[in-house]
Design a protein around this motif. Structure first.
Motif, PDB file in Angstrom:
ATOM      1  N   ARG A   1     -27.131  16.078  15.297  1.00  0.00           N
ATOM      2  CA  ARG A   1     -25.753  16.152  14.815  1.00  0.00           C
ATOM      3  C   ARG A   1     -25.200  14.770  14.520  1.00  0.00           C
ATOM      4  NH1 ARG A   1     -23.108  21.005  15.311  1.00  0.00           N
ATOM      5  NH2 ARG A   1     -24.205  22.640  16.436  1.00  0.00           N
ATOM      6  N   SER A   2     -25.974  13.738  14.834  1.00  0.00           N
ATOM      7  CA  SER A   2     -25.532  12.367  14.543  1.00  0.00           C
ATOM      8  C   SER A   2     -26.338  11.843  13.369  1.00  0.00           C
ATOM      9  CB  SER A   2     -25.721  11.469  15.775  1.00  0.00           C
ATOM     10  OG  SER A   2     -27.075  11.483  16.186  1.00  0.00           O
ATOM     11  N   ASP A   3     -26.215  12.541  12.217  1.00  0.00           N
ATOM     12  CA  ASP A   3     -26.892  12.085  11.008  1.00  0.00           C
ATOM     13  C   ASP A   3     -26.486  10.657  10.711  1.00  0.00           C
ATOM     14  OD1 ASP A   3     -28.075  14.531  10.622  1.00  0.00           O
ATOM     15  OD2 ASP A   3     -26.434  15.288   9.371  1.00  0.00           O
ATOM     16  N   LEU A   4     -27.367   9.938  10.027  1.00  0.00           N
ATOM     17  CA  LEU A   4     -27.075   8.546   9.693  1.00  0.00           C
ATOM     18  C   LEU A   4     -25.831   8.508   8.812  1.00  0.00           C
ATOM     19  CD1 LEU A   4     -27.917   5.656   9.957  1.00  0.00           C
ATOM     20  CD2 LEU A   4     -29.338   5.921   7.944  1.00  0.00           C
ATOM     21  N   ALA A   5     -24.718   8.165   9.417  1.00  0.00           N
ATOM     22  CA  ALA A   5     -23.453   8.151   8.697  1.00  0.00           C
ATOM     23  C   ALA A   5     -22.580   7.070   9.281  1.00  0.00           C
ATOM     24  CB  ALA A   5     -22.743   9.503   8.818  1.00  0.00           C
ATOM     25  N   ALA A   6     -21.803   6.464   8.418  1.00  0.00           N
ATOM     26  CA  ALA A   6     -20.920   5.399   8.880  1.00  0.00           C
ATOM     27  C   ALA A   6     -19.812   5.971   9.749  1.00  0.00           C
ATOM     28  CB  ALA A   6     -20.324   4.678   7.679  1.00  0.00           C
ATOM     29  N   ARG A   7     -19.504   5.282  10.833  1.00  0.00           N
ATOM     30  CA  ARG A   7     -18.362   5.660  11.668  1.00  0.00           C
ATOM     31  C   ARG A   7     -17.320   4.568  11.515  1.00  0.00           C
ATOM     32  NH1 ARG A   7     -22.812   7.200  14.745  1.00  0.00           N
ATOM     33  NH2 ARG A   7     -22.841   9.392  15.325  1.00  0.00           N
ATOM     34  N   PHE A   8     -16.424   4.760  10.588  1.00  0.00           N
ATOM     35  CA  PHE A   8     -15.453   3.722  10.284  1.00  0.00           C
ATOM     36  C   PHE A   8     -14.341   3.729  11.323  1.00  0.00           C
ATOM     37  CE2 PHE A   8     -16.923   5.125   5.971  1.00  0.00           C
ATOM     38  CZ  PHE A   8     -17.827   4.088   5.840  1.00  0.00           C
ATOM     39  N   ALA A   9     -14.164   2.613  12.032  1.00  0.00           N
ATOM     40  CA  ALA A   9     -13.124   2.504  13.049  1.00  0.00           C
ATOM     41  C   ALA A   9     -12.197   1.351  12.696  1.00  0.00           C
ATOM     42  CB  ALA A   9     -13.755   2.275  14.422  1.00  0.00           C
ATOM     43  N   PHE A  10     -10.919   1.548  12.883  1.00  0.00           N
ATOM     44  CA  PHE A  10      -9.925   0.539  12.547  1.00  0.00           C
ATOM     45  C   PHE A  10      -9.222   0.068  13.813  1.00  0.00           C
ATOM     46  CE2 PHE A  10     -10.359   3.501   9.081  1.00  0.00           C
ATOM     47  CZ  PHE A  10     -10.496   2.691   7.976  1.00  0.00           C
ATOM     48  N   GLY A  11      -9.130  -1.247  13.988  1.00  0.00           N
ATOM     49  CA  GLY A  11      -8.321  -1.774  15.069  1.00  0.00           C
ATOM     50  C   GLY A  11      -6.850  -1.635  14.733  1.00  0.00           C
ATOM     51  N   PRO A  12      -5.962  -1.739  15.745  1.00  0.00           N
ATOM     52  CA  PRO A  12      -4.523  -1.642  15.464  1.00  0.00           C
ATOM     53  C   PRO A  12      -4.069  -2.789  14.578  1.00  0.00           C
ATOM     54  CG  PRO A  12      -4.916  -2.372  17.719  1.00  0.00           C
ATOM     55  CD  PRO A  12      -6.235  -1.980  17.166  1.00  0.00           C
ATOM     56  N   PRO A  13      -3.498  -2.497  13.400  1.00  0.00           N
ATOM     57  CA  PRO A  13      -3.119  -3.577  12.476  1.00  0.00           C
ATOM     58  C   PRO A  13      -1.794  -4.207  12.873  1.00  0.00           C
ATOM     59  CG  PRO A  13      -2.549  -1.468  11.519  1.00  0.00           C
ATOM     60  CD  PRO A  13      -3.229  -1.163  12.829  1.00  0.00           C
ATOM     61  N   PRO A  14      -1.546  -5.444  12.451  1.00  0.00           N
ATOM     62  CA  PRO A  14      -0.221  -6.043  12.678  1.00  0.00           C
ATOM     63  C   PRO A  14       0.830  -5.272  11.887  1.00  0.00           C
ATOM     64  CG  PRO A  14      -1.528  -7.396  11.190  1.00  0.00           C
ATOM     65  CD  PRO A  14      -2.453  -6.347  11.710  1.00  0.00           C
ATOM     66  N   ARG A  15       2.051  -5.261  12.387  1.00  0.00           N
ATOM     67  CA  ARG A  15       3.116  -4.486  11.764  1.00  0.00           C
ATOM     68  C   ARG A  15       3.636  -5.222  10.533  1.00  0.00           C
ATOM     69  NH1 ARG A  15       6.331  -0.289  13.461  1.00  0.00           N
ATOM     70  NH2 ARG A  15       8.463  -0.172  12.646  1.00  0.00           N
ATOM     71  N   SER A  16       3.691  -4.505   9.409  1.00  0.00           N
ATOM     72  CA  SER A  16       4.217  -5.078   8.171  1.00  0.00           C
ATOM     73  C   SER A  16       5.663  -4.648   7.987  1.00  0.00           C
ATOM     74  CB  SER A  16       3.389  -4.604   6.976  1.00  0.00           C
ATOM     75  OG  SER A  16       3.583  -3.212   6.760  1.00  0.00           O
ATOM     76  N   GLY A  17       6.305  -5.143   6.930  1.00  0.00           N
ATOM     77  CA  GLY A  17       7.639  -4.684   6.573  1.00  0.00           C
ATOM     78  C   GLY A  17       7.613  -3.226   6.148  1.00  0.00           C
ATOM     79  N   ARG A  18       8.804  -2.583   6.102  1.00  0.00           N
ATOM     80  CA  ARG A  18       8.857  -1.163   5.752  1.00  0.00           C
ATOM     81  C   ARG A  18       8.321  -0.922   4.348  1.00  0.00           C
ATOM     82  NH1 ARG A  18      12.248   2.465   3.317  1.00  0.00           N
ATOM     83  NH2 ARG A  18      13.805   0.882   2.855  1.00  0.00           N
ATOM     84  N   VAL A  19       8.703  -1.757   3.384  1.00  0.00           N
ATOM     85  CA  VAL A  19       8.175  -1.654   2.025  1.00  0.00           C
ATOM     86  C   VAL A  19       7.009  -2.622   1.905  1.00  0.00           C
ATOM     87  CG1 VAL A  19       8.646  -1.945  -0.420  1.00  0.00           C
ATOM     88  CG2 VAL A  19      10.400  -0.966   1.076  1.00  0.00           C
ATOM     89  N   VAL A  20       5.828  -2.084   1.664  1.00  0.00           N
ATOM     90  CA  VAL A  20       4.618  -2.907   1.604  1.00  0.00           C
ATOM     91  C   VAL A  20       4.448  -3.516   0.219  1.00  0.00           C
ATOM     92  CG1 VAL A  20       2.099  -2.845   1.780  1.00  0.00           C
ATOM     93  CG2 VAL A  20       3.503  -1.581   3.420  1.00  0.00           C
ATOM     94  N   ALA A  21       4.677  -2.722  -0.817  1.00  0.00           N
ATOM     95  CA  ALA A  21       4.552  -3.219  -2.194  1.00  0.00           C
ATOM     96  C   ALA A  21       5.563  -2.481  -3.059  1.00  0.00           C
ATOM     97  CB  ALA A  21       3.142  -3.010  -2.722  1.00  0.00           C
ATOM     98  N   GLU A  22       6.219  -3.231  -3.954  1.00  0.00           N
ATOM     99  CA  GLU A  22       7.246  -2.636  -4.802  1.00  0.00           C
ATOM    100  C   GLU A  22       7.111  -3.178  -6.221  1.00  0.00           C
ATOM    101  OE1 GLU A  22      12.074  -1.785  -4.701  1.00  0.00           O
ATOM    102  OE2 GLU A  22      11.199  -3.342  -3.428  1.00  0.00           O
ATOM    103  N   LEU A  23       7.098  -2.268  -7.190  1.00  0.00           N
ATOM    104  CA  LEU A  23       7.068  -2.636  -8.601  1.00  0.00           C
ATOM    105  C   LEU A  23       8.375  -2.166  -9.232  1.00  0.00           C
ATOM    106  CD1 LEU A  23       4.012  -2.643  -7.780  1.00  0.00           C
ATOM    107  CD2 LEU A  23       3.499  -1.913 -10.116  1.00  0.00           C
ATOM    108  N   GLU A  24       9.017  -3.066  -9.980  1.00  0.00           N
ATOM    109  CA  GLU A  24      10.285  -2.728 -10.631  1.00  0.00           C
ATOM    110  C   GLU A  24      10.196  -3.062 -12.114  1.00  0.00           C
ATOM    111  OE1 GLU A  24      15.077  -3.710 -10.261  1.00  0.00           O
ATOM    112  OE2 GLU A  24      13.690  -4.368  -8.707  1.00  0.00           O
TER     113      GLU A  24
END
Length: 652
Positions: free
Chosen positions: A304-327
């Protein structure tokens, strides 16, 4: 039409597969699935006659034609795109060239004029009888379906990128109409428009189709049988991907139960042998049981553990509420005819997963480059939020790795390991044991992609920009990527043609088409399954798993894998989704509104937690009032969302 029996293939001491048998009958649509390195491409090459099996045989009628689309395209001949595609028609294309040459000679009034006229009449009659005059129209239809404009069809093939060359090769193959179609990852370079067209085109294909794909929506829309290549063996399952998942799990459970029973019986026999080994009165019984153990064929339960990537993410630093804005952003290239995208106005907020969809060349990657700062808009404003840390995956990054370096060297370059064991982390991405020391040159395309993603994700960031990350990944790796993106607490901008992944992880879509960028809340099915230009309606498939195990009114099994029943399930799913589309949109809107309100509550709570703020009582009062109002608003939205979700689940 094509039958393979007892096929086996090994490279050195590594056995890819053994005793593989399959049959392809006219009209059959068979999906070949399995992990990276299982031997899917090798099996296709053997069936296409491009590689030799170590054992077994492949038989087909003498006049049966096989068309093969490889995953990695080599050099293709020159000429224009249209010429290349039409040349796939073989004898018809040759007859078209002959007619063109004879037309040039008809004006010759020499002694051979009558001969040319007679020859022209013969060829023309045969050409017309074989449907030759519809050839150019068919080529134009195929090219349009694969995303080529009229002007692109007359471009030299040499000017095209690798992805568009692959589309040209696919177009040539489809126009040639072989009896047996072998396709290795045909959707890797297609956008959602072209994939929807290809699904419709292949569904009507009269010949046999065997294809490799990691796109479960594509598999479910097309396949009536799935062959899984795993642990060196091939297992066939009737039906589409949803039926396959259920049937495979049932099969694995049966094998696991049999293996457990056998293990218990072996343990019982071994205890008997050990207990009575030195008793003369039991010698005959002991020898009998020892021989039984020696002859016993042990049952191996599938891993059941076929060769597959196990993608794990560490806790990221907190960004501003708006990450990207185009106007009101417009952007183009100096050598272009005009702006690629005009007047784009949108905002991506913290924690959102946003998928960019649309035809190839419409500007999806251009928008990503704007956000990454690699392009400057010709007008308008691009703003990136505070404390945004970006990691970007480009669709050609895996091809740019140094082939002479080992996987562990690529992964660990520039990383401060601290207390982490980098080999253990790399192992969680599928490079276990000695695999970490393999050179890049020895890795498959999917393994290289996993290596790049591992390097990208090992350090915490709060904005992931992923441009076609699933190309060359196998299905298990796609599943793990889906799980990781679902759990990832940061912000994700995703360009992919994998509609299942989009539907599973995205909070919103940005549809890039005809020079515009349009925001859609939720995974709008009409965007993922664009309308067929010839019918004016979208082809929306049934939801995966919706019909598994269901029965028809007369009590028969609805999941019988037949083309008629599968088509009816797709239509039923489309009707059900259309009937609840307004409520689904309402649920998505409420969920998004609640997420925004909840984020505001968290932000205000964070400010109220700062001891320094209490030196300014007037600000404390303002923040406390705002916090209370935001909390009430979030609670009200949550209640509305739960009520709407319960209503939707009742209808489903």
């Amino acid at each position: 039409m094509l039958a393979a029996s007892g096929l086996a293939k090994a490279y050195g001491t590594r056995q890819l597969f053994a005793d593989v048998s399959l049959n392809l009958a006219p009209g059959r649509k068979v999906a070949l699935v399995g992990g990276n390195g299982a031997g899917k491409t090798t099996l296709l090459e053997i069936l296409a006659g491009l590689a030799e099996a170590d054992a077994g045989s492949v038989t087909k009628p003498r006049d049966a034609r096989i068309g093969y689309l490889p995953q990695d395209l080599g050099e293709i001949a020159g000429g224009t795109v249209r010429h290349q595609v039409i040349s796939g028609a073989g004898p018809l294309a040759e007859m078209a060239r002959t007619l063109h040459e004879l037309e040039g000679r008809l004006g010759d009034h020499g002694d051979r004029h009558d001969e040319f006229v007679a020859r022209y009449g013969e060829v023309q009659a045969q050409f017309e009888q074989l449907g030759g005059y519809a050839l150019e129209a068919e080529a134009a239809k195929v090219l349009a379906g694969l995303g080529f404009s009229g002007a692109d069809a007359d471009r030299p093939v040499a000017e095209l990128s690798g992805g568009w060359k692959m589309r040209t090769a696919l177009g040539r193959l489809l126009v040639s109409e072989p009896d047996i179609l072998l396709l290795d990852e045909p959707t890797n370079h297609l956008d959602v428009d072209s994939m929807a067209w290809l699904e419709r085109h292949l569904a009507e294909w009269r010949g046999a189709v065997l294809f490799v794909s990691h796109d479960r929506d594509f598999i479910d829309a097309l396949a009536d049988r799935i062959v899984e290549l795993a642990s060196g063996a091939a297992t066939a399952y009737e039906g589409g991907f949803a039926e396959f998942v259920v049937a495979r799990e049932e099969r694995i459970q049966r094998i696991e139960a049999a293996a457990a029973r056998q293990t218990r019986e072996v343990a019982r026999i071994e205890r008997f042998v050990e207990r009575f080994r030195y008793k003369a009165t039991k010698a005959r019984q002991v020898q009998s049981r020892v021989k039984t153990l020696q002859k016993l064929e042990r049952i191996q339960a599938p891993s059941r553990s076929d060769l597959a990537a196990r993608f794990a993410f560490g806790p990221p630093p907190r960004s501003g509420r708006v990450v990207a804005e185009l106007e009101q952003v417009s952007v183009g290239y100096p050598d272009g005819d005009g702006p690629v995208v005009s007047g784009a106005t949108l905002a991506v907020e913290r924690g959102q997963t946003v998928a960019l969809v649309g035809p190839n060349g419409a500007g999806k990657t251009t928008l990503l480059k704007l956000i990454l700062g690699e392009l400057v808009p010709t007008s308008g404003t691009v703003r990136i939020g505070g404390n945004v840390r970006v990691a970007a995956f480009g669709q050609h990054q895996a091809d740019e790795l140094d082939p002479s370096r080992r996987a562990i060297e690529v992964f660990s370059a520039g990383i401060d390991p601290g207390r982490r064991n980098l080999r253990t982390i790399l192992g969680s991405f599928g490079f276990r044991g000695d695999d970490a020391d393999r050179k890049v040159a020895e890795l498959s395309g999917g393994e290289r992609t996993r290596l790049v993603l591992a390097r990208l994700m090992v350090e915490p960031v709060n904005l992931l920009v992923l441009d076609e990350p699933t190309n060359h990944l196998d299905l298990p790796s796609c599943d793990i990527l889906e799980d990781a993106l679902t759990a990832y607490p940061g912000t994700v901008l995703l360009v992919t043609h994998d509609r299942h992944l989009i539907r599973a992880v995205s909070d919103a879509l940005i549809e890039v088409r005809d020079g515009r960028a349009v925001w859609h809340l939720g995974a709008d099915e009409s965007v993922l399954y664009p309308a067929d230009p010839s019918s004016g309606s979208a082809e929306v498939p049934f939801e995966a798993g919706a019909a598994v195990g269901s029965s028809t009114p007369d009590g028969s099994d609805a999941a019988d894998g037949s083309a008629a029943s599968r088509a009816e399930r797709r239509r039923a799913g489309a009707r059900a989704r259309a009937a609840t589309s307004g409520l689904r949109r309402r649920v998505a809107e409420l969920e998004q509104a609640w997420a925004v309100a909840d984020a505001e509550v968290s932000e205000l709570h964070l400010q109220l937690s700062d001891p320094a703020i209490y030196d300014r009582p007037e600000e404390v009062h303002v923040l406390a009032t705002a916090h209370e109002a935001a909390a009430d608003r979030a609670a009200a939205l949550l209640a509305q969302w739960e009520s709407s979700l319960a209503e939707l689940e009742a209808l489903d």
